[in-house]
Every structure is written in structure tokens, then in C-alpha cells.
Design a protein around this motif. Sequence first.
Motif, PDB file in Angstrom:
ATOM      1  N   LEU A 128       4.530  -2.608  11.724  1.00  0.00           N
ATOM      2  CA  LEU A 128       5.373  -2.327  10.573  1.00  0.00           C
ATOM      3  C   LEU A 128       4.783  -2.944   9.307  1.00  0.00           C
ATOM      4  CD1 LEU A 128       8.001  -1.217   9.361  1.00  0.00           C
ATOM      5  CD2 LEU A 128       9.039  -3.418   9.919  1.00  0.00           C
ATOM      6  N   VAL A 129       4.317  -4.180   9.403  1.00  0.00           N
ATOM      7  CA  VAL A 129       3.725  -4.845   8.244  1.00  0.00           C
ATOM      8  C   VAL A 129       2.477  -4.094   7.789  1.00  0.00           C
ATOM      9  CG1 VAL A 129       2.537  -6.948   7.494  1.00  0.00           C
ATOM     10  CG2 VAL A 129       4.668  -7.122   8.780  1.00  0.00           C
ATOM     11  N   GLU A 130       1.665  -3.668   8.739  1.00  0.00           N
ATOM     12  CA  GLU A 130       0.440  -2.932   8.396  1.00  0.00           C
ATOM     13  C   GLU A 130       0.774  -1.607   7.708  1.00  0.00           C
ATOM     14  OE1 GLU A 130      -3.148  -0.826  10.851  1.00  0.00           O
ATOM     15  OE2 GLU A 130      -2.462  -2.791  11.549  1.00  0.00           O
ATOM     16  N   ARG A 131       1.751  -0.891   8.236  1.00  0.00           N
ATOM     17  CA  ARG A 131       2.155   0.375   7.623  1.00  0.00           C
ATOM     18  C   ARG A 131       2.721   0.157   6.230  1.00  0.00           C
ATOM     19  NH1 ARG A 131       6.191   2.653  11.637  1.00  0.00           N
ATOM     20  NH2 ARG A 131       6.661   3.980   9.867  1.00  0.00           N
ATOM     21  N   THR A 132       3.509  -0.897   6.055  1.00  0.00           N
ATOM     22  CA  THR A 132       4.076  -1.208   4.745  1.00  0.00           C
ATOM     23  C   THR A 132       2.968  -1.522   3.750  1.00  0.00           C
ATOM     24  OG1 THR A 132       6.080  -2.061   5.777  1.00  0.00           O
ATOM     25  CG2 THR A 132       5.669  -2.725   3.506  1.00  0.00           C
ATOM     26  N   TYR A 133       1.985  -2.280   4.185  1.00  0.00           N
ATOM     27  CA  TYR A 133       0.858  -2.623   3.309  1.00  0.00           C
ATOM     28  C   TYR A 133       0.128  -1.357   2.857  1.00  0.00           C
ATOM     29  CZ  TYR A 133      -3.573  -4.612   1.773  1.00  0.00           C
ATOM     30  OH  TYR A 133      -4.677  -4.939   1.047  1.00  0.00           O
ATOM     31  N   LYS A 134      -0.101  -0.441   3.784  1.00  0.00           N
ATOM     32  CA  LYS A 134      -0.774   0.816   3.432  1.00  0.00           C
ATOM     33  C   LYS A 134       0.068   1.636   2.459  1.00  0.00           C
ATOM     34  CE  LYS A 134      -3.471   1.294   7.684  1.00  0.00           C
ATOM     35  NZ  LYS A 134      -3.628   2.042   8.930  1.00  0.00           N
ATOM     36  N   LEU A 135       1.379   1.684   2.708  1.00  0.00           N
ATOM     37  CA  LEU A 135       2.261   2.438   1.816  1.00  0.00           C
ATOM     38  C   LEU A 135       2.287   1.840   0.416  1.00  0.00           C
ATOM     39  CD1 LEU A 135       5.293   3.243   4.134  1.00  0.00           C
ATOM     40  CD2 LEU A 135       3.685   4.867   3.130  1.00  0.00           C
ATOM     41  N   GLU A 136       2.273   0.509   0.336  1.00  0.00           N
ATOM     42  CA  GLU A 136       2.249  -0.126  -0.983  1.00  0.00           C
ATOM     43  C   GLU A 136       0.972   0.247  -1.737  1.00  0.00           C
ATOM     44  OE1 GLU A 136       2.744  -4.264  -0.107  1.00  0.00           O
ATOM     45  OE2 GLU A 136       4.920  -4.120  -0.063  1.00  0.00           O
ATOM     46  N   GLY A 137      -0.139   0.299  -1.035  1.00  0.00           N
ATOM     47  CA  GLY A 137      -1.397   0.710  -1.668  1.00  0.00           C
ATOM     48  C   GLY A 137      -1.330   2.140  -2.154  1.00  0.00           C
ATOM     49  N   ARG A 138      -0.757   3.012  -1.342  1.00  0.00           N
ATOM     50  CA  ARG A 138      -0.641   4.416  -1.745  1.00  0.00           C
ATOM     51  C   ARG A 138       0.320   4.568  -2.921  1.00  0.00           C
ATOM     52  NH1 ARG A 138       0.428   7.581   3.716  1.00  0.00           N
ATOM     53  NH2 ARG A 138       0.721   9.300   2.262  1.00  0.00           N
ATOM     54  N   MET A 139       1.387   3.788  -2.930  1.00  0.00           N
ATOM     55  CA  MET A 139       2.336   3.851  -4.041  1.00  0.00           C
ATOM     56  C   MET A 139       1.676   3.386  -5.335  1.00  0.00           C
ATOM     57  SD  MET A 139       5.119   5.270  -3.380  1.00  0.00           S
ATOM     58  CE  MET A 139       5.894   4.862  -4.921  1.00  0.00           C
ATOM     59  N   THR A 140       0.821   2.382  -5.268  1.00  0.00           N
ATOM     60  CA  THR A 140       0.101   1.928  -6.455  1.00  0.00           C
ATOM     61  C   THR A 140      -0.775   3.046  -6.993  1.00  0.00           C
ATOM     62  OG1 THR A 140       0.088  -0.339  -5.603  1.00  0.00           O
ATOM     63  CG2 THR A 140      -1.481   0.170  -7.339  1.00  0.00           C
ATOM     64  N   GLU A 141      -1.440   3.758  -6.101  1.00  0.00           N
ATOM     65  CA  GLU A 141      -2.269   4.894  -6.521  1.00  0.00           C
ATOM     66  C   GLU A 141      -1.413   5.979  -7.166  1.00  0.00           C
ATOM     67  OE1 GLU A 141      -4.521   6.369  -3.220  1.00  0.00           O
ATOM     68  OE2 GLU A 141      -5.386   4.404  -2.780  1.00  0.00           O
ATOM     69  N   VAL A 142      -0.264   6.272  -6.583  1.00  0.00           N
ATOM     70  CA  VAL A 142       0.625   7.298  -7.124  1.00  0.00           C
ATOM     71  C   VAL A 142       1.124   6.875  -8.505  1.00  0.00           C
ATOM     72  CG1 VAL A 142       2.883   8.406  -6.817  1.00  0.00           C
ATOM     73  CG2 VAL A 142       1.308   8.212  -4.883  1.00  0.00           C
ATOM     74  N   GLU A 143       1.471   5.601  -8.648  1.00  0.00           N
ATOM     75  CA  GLU A 143       1.938   5.121  -9.947  1.00  0.00           C
ATOM     76  C   GLU A 143       0.852   5.277 -11.013  1.00  0.00           C
ATOM     77  OE1 GLU A 143       3.151   1.148  -9.070  1.00  0.00           O
ATOM     78  OE2 GLU A 143       5.090   1.772  -8.259  1.00  0.00           O
ATOM     79  N   HIS A 144      -0.383   4.989 -10.658  1.00  0.00           N
ATOM     80  CA  HIS A 144      -1.492   5.171 -11.593  1.00  0.00           C
ATOM     81  C   HIS A 144      -1.668   6.651 -11.949  1.00  0.00           C
ATOM     82  CE1 HIS A 144      -2.981   1.075 -11.733  1.00  0.00           C
ATOM     83  NE2 HIS A 144      -2.880   1.008 -10.417  1.00  0.00           N
ATOM     84  N   ASP A 145      -1.570   7.506 -10.925  1.00  0.00           N
ATOM     85  CA  ASP A 145      -1.711   8.949 -11.182  1.00  0.00           C
ATOM     86  C   ASP A 145      -0.598   9.440 -12.122  1.00  0.00           C
ATOM     87  OD1 ASP A 145      -3.898   8.954  -9.550  1.00  0.00           O
ATOM     88  OD2 ASP A 145      -2.870   9.850  -7.807  1.00  0.00           O
ATOM     89  N   VAL A 146       0.643   9.000 -11.877  1.00  0.00           N
ATOM     90  CA  VAL A 146       1.773   9.412 -12.713  1.00  0.00           C
ATOM     91  C   VAL A 146       1.548   8.908 -14.136  1.00  0.00           C
ATOM     92  CG1 VAL A 146       4.241   9.066 -13.137  1.00  0.00           C
ATOM     93  CG2 VAL A 146       3.432   9.609 -10.833  1.00  0.00           C
ATOM     94  N   ARG A 147       1.123   7.670 -14.276  1.00  0.00           N
ATOM     95  CA  ARG A 147       0.872   7.107 -15.602  1.00  0.00           C
ATOM     96  C   ARG A 147      -0.225   7.916 -16.324  1.00  0.00           C
ATOM     97  NH1 ARG A 147      -0.790   1.710 -14.612  1.00  0.00           N
ATOM     98  NH2 ARG A 147       1.214   1.553 -13.582  1.00  0.00           N
ATOM     99  N   ASP A 148      -1.272   8.279 -15.582  1.00  0.00           N
ATOM    100  CA  ASP A 148      -2.348   9.082 -16.180  1.00  0.00           C
ATOM    101  C   ASP A 148      -1.831  10.453 -16.603  1.00  0.00           C
ATOM    102  OD1 ASP A 148      -4.078   6.988 -15.749  1.00  0.00           O
ATOM    103  OD2 ASP A 148      -4.999   7.872 -13.952  1.00  0.00           O
ATOM    104  N   LEU A 149      -1.017  11.088 -15.759  1.00  0.00           N
ATOM    105  CA  LEU A 149      -0.466  12.409 -16.088  1.00  0.00           C
ATOM    106  C   LEU A 149       0.438  12.334 -17.301  1.00  0.00           C
ATOM    107  CD1 LEU A 149       0.272  13.826 -12.529  1.00  0.00           C
ATOM    108  CD2 LEU A 149      -1.500  14.601 -14.127  1.00  0.00           C
ATOM    109  N   LYS A 150       1.239  11.288 -17.392  1.00  0.00           N
ATOM    110  CA  LYS A 150       2.119  11.139 -18.557  1.00  0.00           C
ATOM    111  C   LYS A 150       1.297  10.934 -19.832  1.00  0.00           C
ATOM    112  CE  LYS A 150       6.357   9.314 -16.540  1.00  0.00           C
ATOM    113  NZ  LYS A 150       7.260   8.150 -16.485  1.00  0.00           N
TER     114      LYS A 150
END
Length: 73
Positions: A47-69
Motif C-alpha cells: 500500500l505504501v509503495e502504491r501510494t508513493y507511485k500515485l503521489e509521483g503521478r499526481m505531481t506530474e499531472v499537476e505540472h501538466d495542468v499548470r502547463d496547460l493553464k
Amino acid sequence: MAPEIMVAVLSLLGTLGGSLLGVVASSSLTRYRIEQLEKKVQAHNNLVERTYKLEGRMTEVEHDVRDLKGKAG
């Protein structure tokens, strides 16, 4: 052989046998409980490993959204 000696020998054998069975049962229960704890720890680690991976992916998504905006505005 005197009856007292026979009683003493039988008592000794009974005590040793009971103690041995108690140790074996306790060891078996301890081993079972450790195995169950190991399974729970593994599930938690997954669970911790999956959460860590999801947090990394969310950071990437946040950067992509910021770039698109930034491009849209």
C-alpha cells in the motif's frame, strides 16, 4: 523396584512429556502468528509503495495542468 521409585519415574516422564508438548504448541502458535504479521506487513508495504507511485503521478499531472493553464491563458 519400589513403588515410590516407580511413581517418581512416571511423574518425571509425565512432567517432561507435558512440558515438551507445551513448548511445541507454543512454538507452533508463535510461528503462525509471525506468519500472519508478515502477511499484514507485506500488505502495508504494498500500500505504501502504491501510494508513493500515485503521489509521483499526481505531481506530474499537476505540472501538466499548470502547463496547460499557462498555454491557454
